[in-house]
Design a protein around this motif. Structure first.
Motif, PDB file in Angstrom:
ATOM      1  N   UNK A 204      26.877  44.729  29.120  1.00  0.00           N
ATOM      2  CA  UNK A 204      26.096  43.585  28.634  1.00  0.00           C
ATOM      3  C   UNK A 204      26.440  42.292  29.343  1.00  0.00           C
ATOM      4  N   UNK A 205      27.656  42.173  29.851  1.00  0.00           N
ATOM      5  CA  UNK A 205      28.110  40.920  30.449  1.00  0.00           C
ATOM      6  C   UNK A 205      29.159  41.224  31.510  1.00  0.00           C
ATOM      7  N   UNK A 206      29.339  40.259  32.437  1.00  0.00           N
ATOM      8  CA  UNK A 206      30.234  40.494  33.570  1.00  0.00           C
ATOM      9  C   UNK A 206      30.776  39.164  34.073  1.00  0.00           C
ATOM     10  N   UNK A 207      32.061  39.138  34.404  1.00  0.00           N
ATOM     11  CA  UNK A 207      32.726  37.962  34.948  1.00  0.00           C
ATOM     12  C   UNK A 207      33.762  38.408  35.978  1.00  0.00           C
ATOM     13  N   UNK A 208      34.105  37.479  36.901  1.00  0.00           N
ATOM     14  CA  UNK A 208      35.206  37.696  37.835  1.00  0.00           C
ATOM     15  C   UNK A 208      36.394  36.840  37.405  1.00  0.00           C
ATOM     16  N   UNK A 209      37.592  37.428  37.412  1.00  0.00           N
ATOM     17  CA  UNK A 209      38.834  36.692  37.163  1.00  0.00           C
ATOM     18  C   UNK A 209      39.492  36.473  38.523  1.00  0.00           C
ATOM     19  N   UNK A 210      39.262  35.293  39.096  1.00  0.00           N
ATOM     20  CA  UNK A 210      39.659  35.059  40.489  1.00  0.00           C
ATOM     21  C   UNK A 210      41.158  35.123  40.681  1.00  0.00           C
ATOM     22  N   UNK A 211      41.924  34.494  39.786  1.00  0.00           N
ATOM     23  CA  UNK A 211      43.376  34.460  39.952  1.00  0.00           C
ATOM     24  C   UNK A 211      43.997  35.855  39.861  1.00  0.00           C
ATOM     25  N   UNK A 212      43.409  36.703  39.026  1.00  0.00           N
ATOM     26  CA  UNK A 212      43.934  38.064  38.854  1.00  0.00           C
ATOM     27  C   UNK A 212      43.247  39.083  39.759  1.00  0.00           C
ATOM     28  N   UNK A 213      42.173  38.634  40.469  1.00  0.00           N
ATOM     29  CA  UNK A 213      41.398  39.524  41.322  1.00  0.00           C
ATOM     30  C   UNK A 213      40.864  40.717  40.533  1.00  0.00           C
ATOM     31  N   UNK A 214      40.295  40.400  39.358  1.00  0.00           N
ATOM     32  CA  UNK A 214      39.723  41.431  38.502  1.00  0.00           C
ATOM     33  C   UNK A 214      38.232  41.215  38.319  1.00  0.00           C
ATOM     34  N   UNK A 215      37.537  42.307  38.025  1.00  0.00           N
ATOM     35  CA  UNK A 215      36.181  42.263  37.500  1.00  0.00           C
ATOM     36  C   UNK A 215      36.278  42.582  36.008  1.00  0.00           C
TER      37      UNK A 215
ATOM     38  N   UNK B  20      39.823  28.041  32.660  1.00  0.00           N
ATOM     39  CA  UNK B  20      39.920  27.557  34.045  1.00  0.00           C
ATOM     40  C   UNK B  20      40.921  28.286  34.924  1.00  0.00           C
ATOM     41  N   UNK B  21      42.083  28.676  34.392  1.00  0.00           N
ATOM     42  CA  UNK B  21      43.070  29.362  35.235  1.00  0.00           C
ATOM     43  C   UNK B  21      42.949  30.887  35.167  1.00  0.00           C
ATOM     44  N   UNK B  22      41.889  31.358  34.520  1.00  0.00           N
ATOM     45  CA  UNK B  22      41.576  32.783  34.454  1.00  0.00           C
ATOM     46  C   UNK B  22      42.687  33.606  33.800  1.00  0.00           C
ATOM     47  N   UNK B  23      43.417  33.001  32.896  1.00  0.00           N
ATOM     48  CA  UNK B  23      44.466  33.724  32.176  1.00  0.00           C
ATOM     49  C   UNK B  23      43.968  34.264  30.841  1.00  0.00           C
ATOM     50  N   UNK B  24      42.782  33.836  30.417  1.00  0.00           N
ATOM     51  CA  UNK B  24      42.224  34.282  29.142  1.00  0.00           C
ATOM     52  C   UNK B  24      40.757  34.637  29.297  1.00  0.00           C
ATOM     53  N   UNK B  25      40.360  35.634  28.541  1.00  0.00           N
ATOM     54  CA  UNK B  25      38.969  36.056  28.473  1.00  0.00           C
ATOM     55  C   UNK B  25      38.428  35.668  27.101  1.00  0.00           C
TER      56      UNK B  25
ATOM     57  N   UNK C  53      36.377  36.449  20.397  1.00  0.00           N
ATOM     58  CA  UNK C  53      37.738  36.923  20.683  1.00  0.00           C
ATOM     59  C   UNK C  53      38.342  36.148  21.847  1.00  0.00           C
ATOM     60  N   UNK C  54      39.666  35.990  21.796  1.00  0.00           N
ATOM     61  CA  UNK C  54      40.434  35.423  22.895  1.00  0.00           C
ATOM     62  C   UNK C  54      41.416  36.497  23.358  1.00  0.00           C
ATOM     63  N   UNK C  55      41.263  36.963  24.594  1.00  0.00           N
ATOM     64  CA  UNK C  55      42.107  38.005  25.147  1.00  0.00           C
ATOM     65  C   UNK C  55      43.017  37.397  26.214  1.00  0.00           C
ATOM     66  N   UNK C  56      44.295  37.697  26.123  1.00  0.00           N
ATOM     67  CA  UNK C  56      45.278  37.189  27.076  1.00  0.00           C
ATOM     68  C   UNK C  56      45.504  38.225  28.167  1.00  0.00           C
ATOM     69  N   UNK C  57      45.286  37.807  29.441  1.00  0.00           N
ATOM     70  CA  UNK C  57      45.463  38.765  30.549  1.00  0.00           C
ATOM     71  C   UNK C  57      46.604  38.338  31.463  1.00  0.00           C
ATOM     72  N   UNK C  58      47.511  37.491  30.994  1.00  0.00           N
ATOM     73  CA  UNK C  58      48.622  37.054  31.825  1.00  0.00           C
ATOM     74  C   UNK C  58      49.567  38.191  32.155  1.00  0.00           C
ATOM     75  N   UNK C  59      49.590  39.206  31.285  1.00  0.00           N
ATOM     76  CA  UNK C  59      50.539  40.296  31.499  1.00  0.00           C
ATOM     77  C   UNK C  59      50.072  41.275  32.567  1.00  0.00           C
ATOM     78  N   UNK C  60      48.820  41.131  33.030  1.00  0.00           N
ATOM     79  CA  UNK C  60      48.301  42.099  34.000  1.00  0.00           C
ATOM     80  C   UNK C  60      48.729  41.741  35.417  1.00  0.00           C
TER      81      UNK C  60
END
Length: 482
Positions: A408-419, A460-465, A475-482
């Motif tokens: 349904x939705x899609x984003x790029x996390x530039x700092x983590x180099x994730x889709x 802005x720093x792509x640490x949260x979705x 929802x607020x998802x933390x991706x700093x651990x990845x």
């Protein structure tokens, strides 16, 4: 009807009512019932002497005929009707708008002279005043003592009574309320600015929430004196790249530009005659798309804002300029991904996509790769379910992976180099993918939504979705651990 009944009783069933042999004894209700049944079951036209028209249809002089004509105007025209005449009208209109921007006098353009789906109104129009938007400060939250007191008394707040961004739990995965979020696959009502300001549209109201302080800042929406709120429902929104201006697309076809720092509306453009499906910024210029396939390009700083247009043959459900702003991607409900060049001025007839790629389902989930030029990702619907990476130079699909779920939705996390993808059935999860050596690999899934994840945004720093779902939860998802 009663006059016909008296005529029928006096003539004992002649003309139209032959066969009703008990006419003198027929009651009015029975007469009316037989007349309706007879008219519905018979294919013969009524007698010439009767005032009824064939098949109960009203003549051209009927007082509601103007309503019928208006409905035909508002209905999506067939693409066979969008021929040279409409394109010529659009070219003439763009020429007049160009003269106006250059300080030349132009004749007044009447609404009926403006081509279909191209209606521009300036901020001074009366229409803008009637449909004005206002800023409302954030409501004061109850303090902890009052909230604790209610909980001790067993008070339970209904879901429909929750305020937007009300905290639903205090666990590691933060859940906030998003009441009245439209369960519409083709809307795009969540975005986060470069300053960390989250904009989320709930119905006809856009709520602002600071992702750093996690405090609601207020909301903006139609004034009580404006048109009915259901006509002002927000269908899409997008922050400008400097984070100062919020562009809001409305279901009625209007576009509102809002200066968040000054808390005031800067422009109100009535551009499309159909729902605004998507908007995207190109520096200070703005592009918008409608469900009729029109793509309009504006300069909000100019008196006559329209500077160009393009037309695709299907509904536009996604629109986005590339990071270098040299390519514009538009996705259609028929699965076509169009790539346009950066020449946005001129009429629609001269505009053709430089490249077209196809997937089996609608191109709704779409985003350009921030660190790799000429690369764009798209997600497939529930009949497809594939995440694809496209090379817009070669016009080919570089890699694809099956997700077994609607995207349904899609984003790029530039700092983590994730889709990052938001999914519908069957699991309603948020998935992070790595893209290495032209291959996609799932690295983590976030589960917590009970219905499909319609919208995604990144801080802005792509640490949260940030995700908003059809379950009315943010929802607020933390991706700093990845």
């Amino acid at each position: 009807m009663r006059d016909l009944f008296r005529n029928h009783v006096g003539t004992r069933g002649r003309g139209l009512f032959q066969g009703l042999t008990d006419a003198p004894q027929t009651s009015y209700k029975r007469f009316r019932r037989r007349l309706v049944c007879r008219e519905r079951s018979s294919s013969n036209p009524p007698a010439v002497s009767t005032p009824l028209t064939t098949g109960w249809r009203c003549g051209s002089g009927f007082e509601l005929d103007t309503v019928r004509q208006r409905l035909q105007l508002d209905s999506p025209p067939s693409f066979k009707d969008r021929g040279s005449a409409e394109q010529r009208d659009l070219q003439e209109f763009l020429t007049e708008a160009s003269k106006e921007r250059n300080g030349m006098k132009t004749p007044t353009v009447m609404p009926e002279e403006i081509p279909h789906d191209v209606i521009i109104s300036c901020p001074s129009d009366k229409n803008v005043t009637q449909q004005g938007w206002i800023w409302r400060a954030a409501a004061q939250e109850d303090d902890d003592e009052q909230r604790t007191g209610r909980e001790q008394k067993g008070f339970k707040q209904r879901k429909s009574d929750l305020l937007p961004f009300t905290v639903l739990n205090q666990t590691s995965v933060k859940r906030l309320a998003a009441p009245s979020l439209r369960n519409d696959f083709y809307t795009d009502v969540l975005d986060c600015s470069c300053n960390g300001m989250v904009a989320l549209a709930l119905g006809s109201t856009v709520h602002l929430w600071n992702s750093e302080t996690q405090v609601g800042m207020g909301n903006l929406g139609p004034s009580p004196q404006s048109v009915p709120r259901h006509q002002q429902s927000v269908s899409c929104l997008r922050w400008s790249r400097d984070g100062r201006t919020l562009c809001i697309g409305i279901k009625s076809g209007e576009i509102v530009l809002w200066d968040v720092e000054r808390r005031q509306k800067t422009r109100h453009v009535s551009s499309h005659s159909s729902e605004v499906g998507a908007v995207s910024w190109k520096q200070q210029l703005l592009s918008s798309a409608s469900v009729l396939g029109w793509i309009h390009h504006f300069d909000p700083r100019a008196p006559g804002p329209l500077i160009g247009a393009a037309l695709q043959t299907e509904r536009v459900c996604s629109l986005q300029w590339s990071p270098a702003e040299d390519q514009l991607a538009s996705g259609s409900t028929g699965g076509l991904l169009h790539i346009w060049d950066d020449d946005i001025s001129g009429e629609a007839s001269s505009k053709k996509p430089v490249l077209t790629m196809k997937q089996p389902t609608a191109v709704k989930a779409m985003a350009w790769c921030p660190w790799r030029g000429n690369t764009i990702a798209t997600g497939g619907g529930w009949k497809d379910g594939k995440l694809r990476i496209w090379d817009t130079n070669a016009g080919t699909c570089v890699t694809a992976v099956t997700t077994d779920s609607q995207i349904c939705s899609l984003q790029w996390a530039e700092q983590k180099r994730h889709v990052v993808t938001g999914h519908g059935l069957p699991h309603h999860q948020v998935t992070c993918w790595t893209w290495e050596s032209d291959s996609l690999r799932s690295v983590q899934q976030f589960k917590g939504h009970s219905r499909r994840v319609l919208h995604l945004a990144m801080n802005p720093d792509h640490s949260q979705i940030f995700s908003a779902g059809a379950d009315n939860v943010f929802h607020i998802w933390d991706i700093e651990c990845l």
